[in-house]
Write a protein that holds these residues in place. Structure first.
Motif, PDB file in Angstrom:
ATOM      1  N   GLN A   1      -3.851   6.439   3.331  1.00  0.00           N
ATOM      2  CA  GLN A   1      -3.770   5.089   2.469  1.00  0.00           C
ATOM      3  C   GLN A   1      -2.613   5.241   1.621  1.00  0.00           C
ATOM      4  O   GLN A   1      -2.586   6.390   0.733  1.00  0.00           O
ATOM      5  CB  GLN A   1      -5.120   4.893   1.880  1.00  0.00           C
ATOM      6  CG  GLN A   1      -5.252   3.697   1.148  1.00  0.00           C
ATOM      7  CD  GLN A   1      -5.730   2.547   2.100  1.00  0.00           C
ATOM      8  OE1 GLN A   1      -5.964   2.905   3.152  1.00  0.00           O
ATOM      9  NE2 GLN A   1      -5.874   1.459   1.677  1.00  0.00           N
ATOM     10  N   VAL A   2      -1.889   4.055   1.336  1.00  0.00           N
ATOM     11  CA  VAL A   2      -0.819   4.179   0.250  1.00  0.00           C
ATOM     12  C   VAL A   2      -1.018   3.047  -0.472  1.00  0.00           C
ATOM     13  O   VAL A   2      -1.477   1.761   0.045  1.00  0.00           O
ATOM     14  CB  VAL A   2       0.485   4.166   1.008  1.00  0.00           C
ATOM     15  CG1 VAL A   2       1.649   3.658   0.062  1.00  0.00           C
ATOM     16  CG2 VAL A   2       0.570   5.275   1.808  1.00  0.00           C
ATOM     17  N   GLN A   3      -0.934   2.918  -1.885  1.00  0.00           N
ATOM     18  CA  GLN A   3      -0.872   1.825  -2.631  1.00  0.00           C
ATOM     19  C   GLN A   3       0.565   1.777  -3.265  1.00  0.00           C
ATOM     20  O   GLN A   3       0.908   2.632  -3.597  1.00  0.00           O
ATOM     21  CB  GLN A   3      -1.984   2.126  -3.630  1.00  0.00           C
ATOM     22  CG  GLN A   3      -3.503   2.139  -3.145  1.00  0.00           C
ATOM     23  CD  GLN A   3      -4.425   2.162  -4.257  1.00  0.00           C
ATOM     24  OE1 GLN A   3      -4.352   2.881  -5.375  1.00  0.00           O
ATOM     25  NE2 GLN A   3      -5.464   1.310  -4.122  1.00  0.00           N
ATOM     26  N   LEU A   4       0.774   0.617  -3.378  1.00  0.00           N
ATOM     27  CA  LEU A   4       2.185   0.118  -3.864  1.00  0.00           C
ATOM     28  C   LEU A   4       2.313  -0.567  -5.083  1.00  0.00           C
ATOM     29  O   LEU A   4       1.585  -1.688  -4.972  1.00  0.00           O
ATOM     30  CB  LEU A   4       3.072  -0.493  -2.732  1.00  0.00           C
ATOM     31  CG  LEU A   4       3.192   0.437  -1.231  1.00  0.00           C
ATOM     32  CD1 LEU A   4       3.746  -0.266  -0.315  1.00  0.00           C
ATOM     33  CD2 LEU A   4       4.120   1.720  -1.545  1.00  0.00           C
ATOM     34  N   VAL A   5       3.031  -0.306  -5.984  1.00  0.00           N
ATOM     35  CA  VAL A   5       3.059  -1.276  -7.446  1.00  0.00           C
ATOM     36  C   VAL A   5       4.410  -1.373  -7.603  1.00  0.00           C
ATOM     37  O   VAL A   5       5.315  -0.404  -8.136  1.00  0.00           O
ATOM     38  CB  VAL A   5       2.489  -0.536  -8.415  1.00  0.00           C
ATOM     39  CG1 VAL A   5       2.320  -1.363  -9.712  1.00  0.00           C
ATOM     40  CG2 VAL A   5       0.914  -0.331  -8.105  1.00  0.00           C
ATOM     41  N   GLU A   6       4.882  -2.638  -7.483  1.00  0.00           N
ATOM     42  CA  GLU A   6       6.169  -3.135  -7.934  1.00  0.00           C
ATOM     43  C   GLU A   6       6.538  -3.347  -9.437  1.00  0.00           C
ATOM     44  O   GLU A   6       5.475  -3.513 -10.052  1.00  0.00           O
ATOM     45  CB  GLU A   6       6.732  -4.216  -7.025  1.00  0.00           C
ATOM     46  CG  GLU A   6       6.790  -4.216  -5.532  1.00  0.00           C
ATOM     47  CD  GLU A   6       5.349  -4.993  -4.935  1.00  0.00           C
ATOM     48  OE1 GLU A   6       5.326  -5.169  -3.862  1.00  0.00           O
ATOM     49  OE2 GLU A   6       4.341  -4.779  -5.941  1.00  0.00           O
ATOM     50  N   SER A  25       1.396   5.834  -4.265  1.00  0.00           N
ATOM     51  CA  SER A  25       0.572   6.656  -4.530  1.00  0.00           C
ATOM     52  C   SER A  25       0.392   7.311  -3.100  1.00  0.00           C
ATOM     53  O   SER A  25       0.637   6.757  -1.895  1.00  0.00           O
ATOM     54  CB  SER A  25      -0.934   5.909  -4.839  1.00  0.00           C
ATOM     55  OG  SER A  25      -1.420   5.080  -3.982  1.00  0.00           O
ATOM     56  N   GLY A  26      -0.452   8.465  -2.965  1.00  0.00           N
ATOM     57  CA  GLY A  26      -0.556   9.084  -1.556  1.00  0.00           C
ATOM     58  C   GLY A  26       0.537  10.284  -1.513  1.00  0.00           C
ATOM     59  O   GLY A  26       1.534  10.106  -1.964  1.00  0.00           O
ATOM     60  N   ARG A  27      -0.041  11.293  -0.780  1.00  0.00           N
ATOM     61  CA  ARG A  27       0.590  12.452  -0.520  1.00  0.00           C
ATOM     62  C   ARG A  27       1.606  12.427   0.589  1.00  0.00           C
ATOM     63  O   ARG A  27       2.378  13.134   0.682  1.00  0.00           O
ATOM     64  CB  ARG A  27      -0.341  13.587  -0.290  1.00  0.00           C
ATOM     65  CG  ARG A  27      -1.330  13.637  -1.472  1.00  0.00           C
ATOM     66  CD  ARG A  27      -2.431  14.695  -1.164  1.00  0.00           C
ATOM     67  NE  ARG A  27      -2.027  15.948  -0.745  1.00  0.00           N
ATOM     68  CZ  ARG A  27      -2.775  17.007  -0.252  1.00  0.00           C
ATOM     69  NH1 ARG A  27      -4.141  16.747  -0.038  1.00  0.00           N
ATOM     70  NH2 ARG A  27      -2.084  18.105   0.089  1.00  0.00           N
ATOM     71  N   THR A  28       1.674  11.301   1.393  1.00  0.00           N
ATOM     72  CA  THR A  28       2.497  11.242   2.419  1.00  0.00           C
ATOM     73  C   THR A  28       3.722  10.285   2.342  1.00  0.00           C
ATOM     74  O   THR A  28       4.113   9.588   3.296  1.00  0.00           O
ATOM     75  CB  THR A  28       1.740  10.847   3.867  1.00  0.00           C
ATOM     76  OG1 THR A  28       1.206   9.706   3.550  1.00  0.00           O
ATOM     77  CG2 THR A  28       0.819  11.916   3.990  1.00  0.00           C
ATOM     78  N   PHE A  29       4.071   9.751   1.261  1.00  0.00           N
ATOM     79  CA  PHE A  29       5.147   9.022   0.854  1.00  0.00           C
ATOM     80  C   PHE A  29       6.139   9.119   1.717  1.00  0.00           C
ATOM     81  O   PHE A  29       6.823   8.273   2.127  1.00  0.00           O
ATOM     82  CB  PHE A  29       5.452   8.826  -0.484  1.00  0.00           C
ATOM     83  CG  PHE A  29       6.598   7.927  -1.092  1.00  0.00           C
ATOM     84  CD1 PHE A  29       7.658   8.521  -1.346  1.00  0.00           C
ATOM     85  CD2 PHE A  29       6.557   6.583  -1.034  1.00  0.00           C
ATOM     86  CE1 PHE A  29       8.944   7.772  -1.515  1.00  0.00           C
ATOM     87  CE2 PHE A  29       7.438   5.737  -1.186  1.00  0.00           C
ATOM     88  CZ  PHE A  29       8.664   6.141  -1.570  1.00  0.00           C
ATOM     89  N   ASP A  30       6.788  10.409   1.679  1.00  0.00           N
ATOM     90  CA  ASP A  30       7.944  10.775   2.253  1.00  0.00           C
ATOM     91  C   ASP A  30       8.200  10.656   3.903  1.00  0.00           C
ATOM     92  O   ASP A  30       8.956  11.073   4.506  1.00  0.00           O
ATOM     93  CB  ASP A  30       8.461  12.250   1.767  1.00  0.00           C
ATOM     94  CG  ASP A  30       7.515  13.253   2.283  1.00  0.00           C
ATOM     95  OD1 ASP A  30       7.770  14.547   1.850  1.00  0.00           O
ATOM     96  OD2 ASP A  30       6.485  12.948   2.777  1.00  0.00           O
TER      97      ASP A  30
END
Length: 124
Positions: A1-6, A25-30
């Motif tokens: 799960q990834v949360q994005l905040v602009e 957020s999240g550990r796998t952004f890359d």
């Protein structure tokens, strides 16, 4: 799960600049391709720019090529959109998006996660 905040949107005069940020957020952004899309009132959402997980592949819509620059800092889980020489037609809500796998980076349906958007208004 990834949360994005602009963040970073606002009101600017034509010819000015803004820098948008998208914190993930999240550990796998890359491992995600990151994209920026925008939606103007009464129009469909359109592709702006995308960057691969390593930053090695970058794509732009023709309408922003030469004026906008996308970049990412995987250590900070953040992707940026530097917007220069802004025009009134750049006025829109700008969305950050993440795709675990995408073949067509310019297709919004290929993205798995979306931010809430940030308003950019360019006055003439």
């Amino acid at each position: 799960q990834v949360q994005l905040v602009e963040s970073g949107g606002g009101l600017v005069q034509a010819g000015g600049s803004l820098r948008l940020s998208c914190a993930a957020s999240g550990r796998t952004f890359d491992s995600y391709t990151m994209g920026w899309f925008r939606q103007a009132p009464g129009k469909e959402r359109e592709f702006v720019a995308a960057i691969s997980w390593s930053g090695g592949n970058i794509y732009y819509a023709d309408s922003v090529k030469g004026r906008f620059t996308i970049s990412r800092d995987n250590a900070k889980n953040t992707v940026y959109l530097q917007m220069n020489s802004l025009k009134p037609e750049d006025t829109a809500v700008y969305y950050c998006a993440a795709a675990h796998y995408t073949r067509y980076y310019y297709v919004s349906d290929e993205y798995d996660y979306w931010g809430q958007g940030t308003q950019v208004t360019v006055s003439s």
